[in-house]
Design a protein around this motif. Sequence first.
Motif, PDB file in Angstrom:
ATOM      1  N   ARG A   1      34.467  45.756  47.561  1.00 10.05           N
ATOM      2  CA  ARG A   1      34.969  45.632  46.188  1.00 10.05           C
ATOM      3  C   ARG A   1      35.134  44.185  45.754  1.00 10.05           C
ATOM      4  O   ARG A   1      34.962  43.867  44.570  1.00 10.05           O
ATOM      5  CB  ARG A   1      36.311  46.359  46.055  1.00 10.05           C
ATOM      6  CG  ARG A   1      36.898  46.316  44.646  1.00 10.05           C
ATOM      7  CD  ARG A   1      38.200  47.086  44.571  1.00 10.05           C
ATOM      8  NE  ARG A   1      38.011  48.509  44.833  1.00 10.05           N
ATOM      9  CZ  ARG A   1      38.998  49.404  44.821  1.00 10.05           C
ATOM     10  NH1 ARG A   1      40.256  49.004  44.566  1.00 10.05           N
ATOM     11  NH2 ARG A   1      38.765  50.677  45.061  1.00 10.05           N
ATOM     12  N   HIS A   2      35.451  43.287  46.679  1.00  6.38           N
ATOM     13  CA  HIS A   2      35.731  41.905  46.308  1.00  6.38           C
ATOM     14  C   HIS A   2      34.710  40.914  46.880  1.00  6.38           C
ATOM     15  O   HIS A   2      34.271  40.002  46.170  1.00  6.38           O
ATOM     16  CB  HIS A   2      37.149  41.514  46.776  1.00  6.38           C
ATOM     17  CG  HIS A   2      38.237  42.320  46.155  1.00  6.38           C
ATOM     18  ND1 HIS A   2      38.641  42.150  44.850  1.00  6.38           N
ATOM     19  CD2 HIS A   2      38.999  43.324  46.655  1.00  6.38           C
ATOM     20  CE1 HIS A   2      39.613  43.003  44.569  1.00  6.38           C
ATOM     21  NE2 HIS A   2      39.850  43.727  45.648  1.00  6.38           N
ATOM     22  N   VAL A   3      34.353  41.078  48.133  1.00  6.12           N
ATOM     23  CA  VAL A   3      33.474  40.104  48.783  1.00  6.12           C
ATOM     24  C   VAL A   3      32.043  40.211  48.271  1.00  6.12           C
ATOM     25  O   VAL A   3      31.439  39.205  47.873  1.00  6.12           O
ATOM     26  CB  VAL A   3      33.521  40.281  50.323  1.00  6.12           C
ATOM     27  CG1 VAL A   3      32.474  39.388  50.993  1.00  6.12           C
ATOM     28  CG2 VAL A   3      34.909  39.959  50.848  1.00  6.12           C
ATOM     29  N   VAL A   4      31.503  41.420  48.274  1.00  2.68           N
ATOM     30  CA  VAL A   4      30.100  41.596  47.887  1.00  2.68           C
ATOM     31  C   VAL A   4      29.842  41.180  46.440  1.00  2.68           C
ATOM     32  O   VAL A   4      28.900  40.417  46.169  1.00  2.68           O
ATOM     33  CB  VAL A   4      29.641  43.053  48.132  1.00  2.68           C
ATOM     34  CG1 VAL A   4      28.247  43.281  47.569  1.00  2.68           C
ATOM     35  CG2 VAL A   4      29.663  43.363  49.626  1.00  2.68           C
TER      36      VAL A   4
ATOM     37  N   ALA B   1      43.935  40.604  48.586  1.00  2.00           N
ATOM     38  CA  ALA B   1      43.643  42.038  48.690  1.00  2.00           C
ATOM     39  C   ALA B   1      44.137  42.595  50.021  1.00  2.00           C
ATOM     40  O   ALA B   1      44.680  43.702  50.086  1.00  2.00           O
ATOM     41  CB  ALA B   1      42.146  42.268  48.530  1.00  2.00           C
ATOM     42  N   ARG B   2      43.942  41.826  51.082  1.00  4.16           N
ATOM     43  CA  ARG B   2      44.449  42.267  52.392  1.00  4.16           C
ATOM     44  C   ARG B   2      45.978  42.331  52.396  1.00  4.16           C
ATOM     45  O   ARG B   2      46.577  43.224  53.011  1.00  4.16           O
ATOM     46  CB  ARG B   2      43.967  41.311  53.484  1.00  4.16           C
ATOM     47  CG  ARG B   2      42.467  41.302  53.718  1.00  4.16           C
ATOM     48  CD  ARG B   2      42.105  40.488  54.952  1.00  4.16           C
ATOM     49  NE  ARG B   2      40.670  40.280  55.043  1.00  4.16           N
ATOM     50  CZ  ARG B   2      40.034  39.178  54.623  1.00  4.16           C
ATOM     51  NH1 ARG B   2      40.747  38.192  54.086  1.00  4.16           N
ATOM     52  NH2 ARG B   2      38.738  39.074  54.728  1.00  4.16           N
ATOM     53  N   ALA B   3      46.607  41.378  51.718  1.00  2.00           N
ATOM     54  CA  ALA B   3      48.070  41.353  51.658  1.00  2.00           C
ATOM     55  C   ALA B   3      48.633  42.568  50.929  1.00  2.00           C
ATOM     56  O   ALA B   3      49.758  42.997  51.204  1.00  2.00           O
ATOM     57  CB  ALA B   3      48.548  40.070  50.982  1.00  2.00           C
ATOM     58  N   ARG B   4      47.836  43.133  50.004  1.00  2.00           N
ATOM     59  CA  ARG B   4      48.277  44.336  49.292  1.00  2.00           C
ATOM     60  C   ARG B   4      48.051  45.600  50.104  1.00  2.00           C
ATOM     61  O   ARG B   4      48.305  46.713  49.627  1.00  2.00           O
ATOM     62  CB  ARG B   4      47.543  44.435  47.949  1.00  2.00           C
ATOM     63  CG  ARG B   4      47.947  43.360  46.946  1.00  2.00           C
ATOM     64  CD  ARG B   4      47.511  43.735  45.530  1.00  2.00           C
ATOM     65  NE  ARG B   4      46.060  43.878  45.435  1.00  2.00           N
ATOM     66  CZ  ARG B   4      45.220  42.892  45.116  1.00  2.00           C
ATOM     67  NH1 ARG B   4      45.708  41.656  44.877  1.00  2.00           N
ATOM     68  NH2 ARG B   4      43.931  43.100  45.021  1.00  2.00           N
ATOM     69  N   GLY B   5      47.511  45.440  51.308  1.00  2.00           N
ATOM     70  CA  GLY B   5      47.317  46.588  52.188  1.00  2.00           C
ATOM     71  C   GLY B   5      45.983  47.284  52.063  1.00  2.00           C
ATOM     72  O   GLY B   5      45.812  48.397  52.575  1.00  2.00           O
TER      73      GLY B   5
ATOM     74  N   LYS C   1      36.782  34.469  53.338  1.00  2.00           N
ATOM     75  CA  LYS C   1      37.874  33.520  53.541  1.00  2.00           C
ATOM     76  C   LYS C   1      38.564  33.126  52.234  1.00  2.00           C
ATOM     77  O   LYS C   1      39.483  32.297  52.244  1.00  2.00           O
ATOM     78  CB  LYS C   1      37.346  32.253  54.217  1.00  2.00           C
ATOM     79  CG  LYS C   1      36.650  32.507  55.546  1.00  2.00           C
ATOM     80  CD  LYS C   1      36.032  31.217  56.084  1.00  2.00           C
ATOM     81  CE  LYS C   1      35.256  31.462  57.363  1.00  2.00           C
ATOM     82  NZ  LYS C   1      34.583  30.216  57.858  1.00  2.00           N
ATOM     83  N   SER C   2      38.120  33.697  51.112  1.00  3.50           N
ATOM     84  CA  SER C   2      38.637  33.290  49.808  1.00  3.50           C
ATOM     85  C   SER C   2      40.045  33.826  49.579  1.00  3.50           C
ATOM     86  O   SER C   2      40.516  34.749  50.261  1.00  3.50           O
ATOM     87  CB  SER C   2      37.708  33.793  48.700  1.00  3.50           C
ATOM     88  OG  SER C   2      37.702  35.206  48.676  1.00  3.50           O
ATOM     89  N   ASP C   3      40.704  33.276  48.569  1.00  2.00           N
ATOM     90  CA  ASP C   3      42.062  33.712  48.222  1.00  2.00           C
ATOM     91  C   ASP C   3      42.063  35.150  47.706  1.00  2.00           C
ATOM     92  O   ASP C   3      43.041  35.884  47.911  1.00  2.00           O
ATOM     93  CB  ASP C   3      42.650  32.779  47.162  1.00  2.00           C
ATOM     94  CG  ASP C   3      42.849  31.358  47.685  1.00  2.00           C
ATOM     95  OD1 ASP C   3      42.950  31.206  48.919  1.00  2.00           O
ATOM     96  OD2 ASP C   3      42.900  30.424  46.863  1.00  2.00           O
ATOM     97  N   VAL C   4      40.998  35.529  47.013  1.00  2.00           N
ATOM     98  CA  VAL C   4      40.925  36.898  46.482  1.00  2.00           C
ATOM     99  C   VAL C   4      40.946  37.910  47.613  1.00  2.00           C
ATOM    100  O   VAL C   4      41.669  38.918  47.570  1.00  2.00           O
ATOM    101  CB  VAL C   4      39.657  37.063  45.623  1.00  2.00           C
ATOM    102  CG1 VAL C   4      39.503  38.514  45.178  1.00  2.00           C
ATOM    103  CG2 VAL C   4      39.701  36.151  44.409  1.00  2.00           C
ATOM    104  N   ALA C   5      40.131  37.661  48.654  1.00  2.00           N
ATOM    105  CA  ALA C   5      40.101  38.578  49.799  1.00  2.00           C
ATOM    106  C   ALA C   5      41.434  38.573  50.544  1.00  2.00           C
ATOM    107  O   ALA C   5      41.925  39.633  50.981  1.00  2.00           O
ATOM    108  CB  ALA C   5      38.959  38.181  50.736  1.00  2.00           C
ATOM    109  N   THR C   6      42.041  37.413  50.675  1.00  2.00           N
ATOM    110  CA  THR C   6      43.329  37.322  51.365  1.00  2.00           C
ATOM    111  C   THR C   6      44.407  38.086  50.609  1.00  2.00           C
ATOM    112  O   THR C   6      45.225  38.805  51.205  1.00  2.00           O
ATOM    113  CB  THR C   6      43.738  35.847  51.518  1.00  2.00           C
ATOM    114  OG1 THR C   6      42.712  35.140  52.233  1.00  2.00           O
ATOM    115  CG2 THR C   6      45.048  35.722  52.261  1.00  2.00           C
TER     116      THR C   6
END
Length: 312
Positions: A228-231, A215-219, A208-213
């Motif tokens: 790559r980001h959550v773990v 990354a999803r926005a970049r496709g 739910k973090s901004d980093v994951a959001t």
Amino acid sequence: MHRYRFVLSRPLQFLPVIFGISVITFVLVRLIPGDPARNILGTRATPTALANIRAQYGLDQPIWLQYFYFLKNLANGEMGKSILYKIDVLKLISTRIEPTVALVVASVILSILIAVPMAAIAARNNGRAADHVVRIVSTFGIGFPPFWLGLMLIILFSVDLGVLPVSGYGETLGDKLLHLILPSLTIALSLSTVLTRSLRAAMIESLKSDVATAARARGMPESIVFWRHVVPNSLVPTINLLAVNIGWLIGGTVVVESVFALPGIGQLLVRAIFSRDYMVVQGIAMVFACATVLVNFLADIVTVAADPRVTI
């Protein structure tokens, strides 16, 4: 590099901890009922023989003087002489340390190999059946004592299936690894349940973090975002939790080594307690204390290195 300044000051903070542990251990060991001299010579020993043994090992001295000699030996890199084995305690411990270190390392590796996939399955299926199964299994796993798990694994894999040895350590490298499977799995099954619950919660928060959001926005695909980001962001609190549980893990080796007859420090400690071998008990307690302090120190370094936001 200022983030690593604690590396210089932290060892000085450990000195009072080690000193306090040495005092508590020294006092508690001497509160154990029984007489080391009588354990050596038997119930029919003469008073003169008992007095000679006590004088030989300094057991006839006041307790404060015995502790002074204990600190003096530590300052000289010694831990006294074993009453039962008749050799230096440090040398005795060094002959038994390999099985214990191998057991701890194998248990940590197995715990991580179990906890990370289970936590990932639960986090990626939050609120679904897979998540509920992982949570139920981890909850039940916390309640199983290691000695019971060890006995059940022996019955299953050694007695019924006959694929793994019951006890011992072996001679060759392959034989040693084979003998370590059941003991390390016993500890890993208990430790991984705690790690799984912590890692699952951290992964759900990172999803739910901004980093994951972003990354999803970049496709980025969800699998790439997760691994790559959550773990990586979820591992920092788990590292600290693992370091805290290292003390429990080291203490747990005492029980597991007794169940599987591993010739390690834990089994040596049990025998030393029953034989009232004060020097060996004190020496092993100090080794366990120093190992726990060192692991927590290394965990702090890894935490700072893994997350630039963390300062200690």
